[in-house]
Design a protein around this motif. Structure first.
Motif, short mmCIF file in Angstrom:
data_model
loop_
_atom_site.label_atom_id
_atom_site.label_comp_id
_atom_site.label_asym_id
_atom_site.label_seq_id
_atom_site.Cartn_x
_atom_site.Cartn_y
_atom_site.Cartn_z
N ALA A 240 -0.92 2.10 -10.43
CA ALA A 240 -0.56 1.35 -9.23
C ALA A 240 0.68 1.89 -8.56
CB ALA A 240 -0.34 -0.01 -9.54
N PRO A 241 1.61 2.25 -9.44
CA PRO A 241 2.89 2.94 -8.79
C PRO A 241 2.49 4.13 -7.79
CG PRO A 241 3.60 2.15 -10.91
CD PRO A 241 1.97 2.06 -10.85
N LEU A 242 1.64 4.91 -8.51
CA LEU A 242 1.38 6.33 -7.49
C LEU A 242 0.58 5.92 -6.61
CD1 LEU A 242 0.88 8.60 -10.82
CD2 LEU A 242 2.72 8.38 -9.04
N TRP A 243 -0.37 5.21 -6.74
CA TRP A 243 -1.31 4.68 -5.57
C TRP A 243 -0.34 4.25 -4.38
CZ3 TRP A 243 -6.54 5.56 -4.79
CH2 TRP A 243 -6.85 4.85 -4.02
N THR A 244 0.52 3.26 -4.85
CA THR A 244 1.41 2.62 -3.74
C THR A 244 2.07 3.77 -3.08
OG1 THR A 244 1.70 0.75 -4.97
CG2 THR A 244 3.21 0.99 -3.49
N ALA A 291 -0.49 -4.09 -4.57
CA ALA A 291 0.73 -3.53 -4.93
C ALA A 291 1.14 -2.41 -3.51
CB ALA A 291 0.77 -2.77 -6.31
N ALA A 292 0.12 -1.87 -3.28
CA ALA A 292 0.25 -0.82 -1.98
C ALA A 292 0.68 -1.91 -0.93
CB ALA A 292 -1.04 -0.01 -1.68
N LEU A 293 0.02 -3.01 -0.52
CA LEU A 293 0.12 -3.82 0.58
C LEU A 293 1.46 -4.66 0.50
CD1 LEU A 293 -3.14 -6.25 0.98
CD2 LEU A 293 -2.06 -4.65 2.63
N ARG A 294 2.15 -5.03 -0.69
CA ARG A 294 3.52 -5.29 -0.91
C ARG A 294 4.31 -4.30 -0.30
NH1 ARG A 294 1.23 -7.78 -5.55
NH2 ARG A 294 1.82 -6.10 -6.89
N GLU A 295 4.11 -2.95 -1.05
CA GLU A 295 4.91 -1.80 -0.49
C GLU A 295 5.04 -1.52 1.18
OE1 GLU A 295 7.58 1.55 -0.73
OE2 GLU A 295 7.27 -0.26 -2.04
#
Length: 699
Positions: A240-244, A291-295
């Protein structure tokens, strides 16, 4: 296919927690390289917490290990590897790449195709299945298309998808807009022209930005299907962190290339993609999309590395000694700042002058005042994606304490306002013109660099005592003093001490390439040969007009061609039938004019200004492979085997005759080749490294 003379090869592998994959990568390299030409293998480790370094050393493969001591991201690692391989073409590999036989040789042959800056291979997964690695230029429409249709469906229609999905495309060589950065070979010529990767991305989009940038510089990316590599991959989809980070960096890339308004549209398009998948893929599979949306909702200007602060490197503000709008843009401060702008925000402050032009003291007074007012009227203009130029309104009253104070306050107020508007917080300040010291003295800054390109107090029209005082203050107070003249640096060593650094001028080798005769400017082709040529400013305080007239009279069978603005008495030259003054020409066409010279000359006056000069045009003449004749100055001693020098008009004329009859001391190819490591991007990287080693803001 025979490959012409080319640069040696270095292979750069960046590792971070790569212990499980690096050994097999190195063994595949060892097997492939044993088939053909040798190459340096450079492993750059970004402070891996696992046993990566131990495994690298245990393989027995001859590697050069560079330990950065920090996890600065993929691009920082690549840049460290490139810096360790000067003069080399560089093959950049992920640690999870396995090279197949002949792949390196085939990539080298693809790179040899004229105009190619990067060569990329066919990528296969560990199962032997083709990986779709070719891409089209990112656009908002393509981001929306992929959000609504999915990457594979959208990719079938070029306007709607970034991913190239047609398997037939992967069977033949081609030139994509960009390609996956798991394995890519970059030419030395391209590296010198474009400079280092942008380290602000940390991970993802840095290769996209770089490949799009090389296309802006006129290079192409060449895909070679017969060069096959295996790419394990898969980390991004499972993290998830890398995708974000990948999602947010798509927006950052668009902002960097096109500005904030278009980046907002890209942000909405990427958010649409993540929102649709967060809803449709369920709780567990949709977590990385949430997670990407939050970022995307709260994303910072640049990513934050593990355990660090956001990767937002300092901006640069340069107080130039020239004016962008009417001086030659080949000057060192312009060249350095343009190349820094590849990865930093840069504001150039046009020259605030060293004196008020007055009748009896200055030539062409009204013309000088008029052109400065036209420049001031432009105030601030964005001239390149990360580069702004401003022309503050100065009051050049340097003869009195009150006048200097008023001028400094006025200029500083304007510069601070523009810096605030552009978001340039605590910049590195580069000062080339000494009168800027009064302006920058109270300004907050990351570092102060005095670009000691000339001894300005030797300028004939300046107030020598005032300028000497300002120069001394800068020499004593600057964090670093960079010199283009070794002689001047030696003289001022007692003042600058360990803060002095020699930073030679560079040359744009790509730009200064010979232009065929049939493509040279018509006004030059109309001039009969042989042609003795000079391009640059014809200023009467540096150019010896007496010597030029002696050349015209002493070589009546040749044409003397002068290209540039003239502040001296040009009429005394143009009255001779073999003198052709073509006037000021844009920097973009100067190589075409120089290509039509048979001999290039540097007819300098013998004065203090010239004594410590290092004319950029010397390297430009040599890059064009021209025989060069020059009067003497200190820095010329380092070119004794490439330039003919003279101390008297008679010697100067005789040296021209020898060049016309025999050519230069070396062949045109060797003259140009002698500048292989002298790119402006390399000089800018040196300046950046020097400036940014000073971490704290100063007053």
């Amino acid at each position: 296919m025979t490959v012409p003379e080319r640069s040696p090869l270095a292979i750069v592998i960046v590792t971070y927690q790569s212990g499980q994959v690096i050994e097999e990568c190195l063994r595949s390299l060892d097997a492939v390289l044993s088939e053909g030409e040798p190459a340096r293998i450079i492993v750059v480790d970004n402070d891996s917490p696992d046993d990566t370094v131990e495994r690298v050393l245990a393989t027995g493969v001859p590697v050069e290990l560079v330990e950065t001591g920090r996890n600065g991201g993929f691009s920082a690692g690549v840049n460290a590897g490139i810096a360790a391989a000067p003069g080399c073409d560089v093959l950049i590999l992920n640690a999870d790449i396995r090279l197949k036989p002949d792949s390196v040789r085939l990539l080298r042959e693809a790179l040899a195709v004229p105009g190619t800056g990067i060569a990329v291979p066919r990528l296969l997964g560990a199962d032997g299945v083709l990986q779709l690695s070719l891409r089209r230029r990112p656009t908002v429409l393509r981001a929306v298309g992929e959000a609504l249709l999915g990457g594979l469906r959208a990719g079938r229609h070029a306007p709607l998808g970034e991913l190239v999905v047609d398997p037939r495309v992967y069977e033949r060589p081609g030139t994509p807009d960009w390609a996956t950065g798991a394995a890519w070979l970059v030419s030395r010529e391209c590296l010198d022209a474009v400079g280092p990767l942008d380290e602000r991305y940390f991970l993802y989009s840095e290769e996209t930005e770089y490949m799009l940038k090389i296309r802006d510089h006129g290079f192409s990316i060449r895909y070679e299907p017969n060069a096959v590599t295996v790419h394990l991959g898969g980390e991004q989809a499972n993290s998830a962190p890398l995708w974000t980070l990948a999602a947010a960096n798509r927006v950052r890339l668009h902002r960097q290339r096109y500005g904030r308004p278009r980046a907002l549209l890209m942000r909405l398009a990427v958010a649409l993609n993540e929102a649709l998948r967060a809803v449709t893929r369920g709780r567990r599979a949709g977590e990385r999309h949430r997670a990407a949306l939050r970022e995307l909702a709260t994303m910072a200007e640049w990513p934050t590395p593990p355990g660090g602060r956001p990767l937002s490197p300092p901006a640069y503000v340069c107080f130039s000694a020239q004016d962008w709008w009417y001086h030659n843009r080949a000057h060192s401060d312009f060249q350095l700042m343009r190349h820094l702008a590849g990865s930093r925000k840069v504001l150039i402050v046009n020259s605030i002058g060293m004196r008020m032009p007055l009748p009896g003291r200055s030539t062409f007074v009204l013309r000088r005042i008029a052109r400065k007012l036209r420049s001031v009227a432009k105030f601030v203009r964005r001239v390149e994606p990360n580069l702004w130029v401003m022309s503050p309104l100065p009051l050049p009253l340097y003869g009195s304490r009150l006048g200097r104070g008023l001028n400094a306050w006025l200029v500083r107020t304007q510069v601070r306002a523009v810096c605030g508007w552009l978001g340039l917080k605590v910049p590195v300040i580069v000062v080339t013109i000494p009168t800027a010291w009064d302006v920058v003295r109270p300004m907050r800054r990351r570092a102060l660099i005095f670009n000691r390109s000339d001894r300005h107090s030797a300028f004939p029209e300046s107030d020598t005592r005032t300028i000497e005082t300002l120069e001394r203050d800068l020499l004593e107070r600057a964090d670093h003093v960079v010199y283009a003249s070794r002689g001047l640096m030696a003289e001022e060593r007692p003042l600058a001490g360990a803060r002095a650094r020699f930073l030679d001028h560079g040359v744009d080798l790509e730009h200064f390439s010979r232009v065929p005769a049939d493509r040279q400017p018509a006004d030059l082709r109309a001039v009969p040969g042989p042609r003795i040529g000079f391009f640059g400013a014809l200023d009467d305080f540096v150019v010896d007009f007496d010597l030029l007239e002696r050349v015209a009279l002493g070589l009546p069978e040749a044409s003397l061609v002068l290209v540039g603005d003239a502040n001296g008495q040009i009429e005394r030259l143009t009255k001779h039938p073999n003198v052709h003054w073509l006037g000021l020409r844009p920097y973009s066409v100067i190589p075409a004019y120089g290509s039509g010279f048979d001999v290039a000359i540097m007819p300098w006056l013998d004065n203090e200004w010239i004594k410590h000069a290092n004319p950029i045009k010397l390297k430009e003449f040599l890059a064009l492979g021209l025989p060069v004749v020059s009067t003497e100055f200190d820095e010329l001693a380092h070119y004794a085997d490439r330039v003919r020098t003279a101390t008297t008009p008679e010697q100067f004329i005789e040296a021209i005759r020898v060049c016309l009859a025999e050519g230069g001391p070396q062949s045109p190819e060797r003259l140009r080749g002698s500048l292989a490591g002298a790119s402006w991007s390399a000089r800018a990287a040196d300046l950046m490294a020097l400036a940014e080693q000073t971490p704290d803001a100063r007053r």
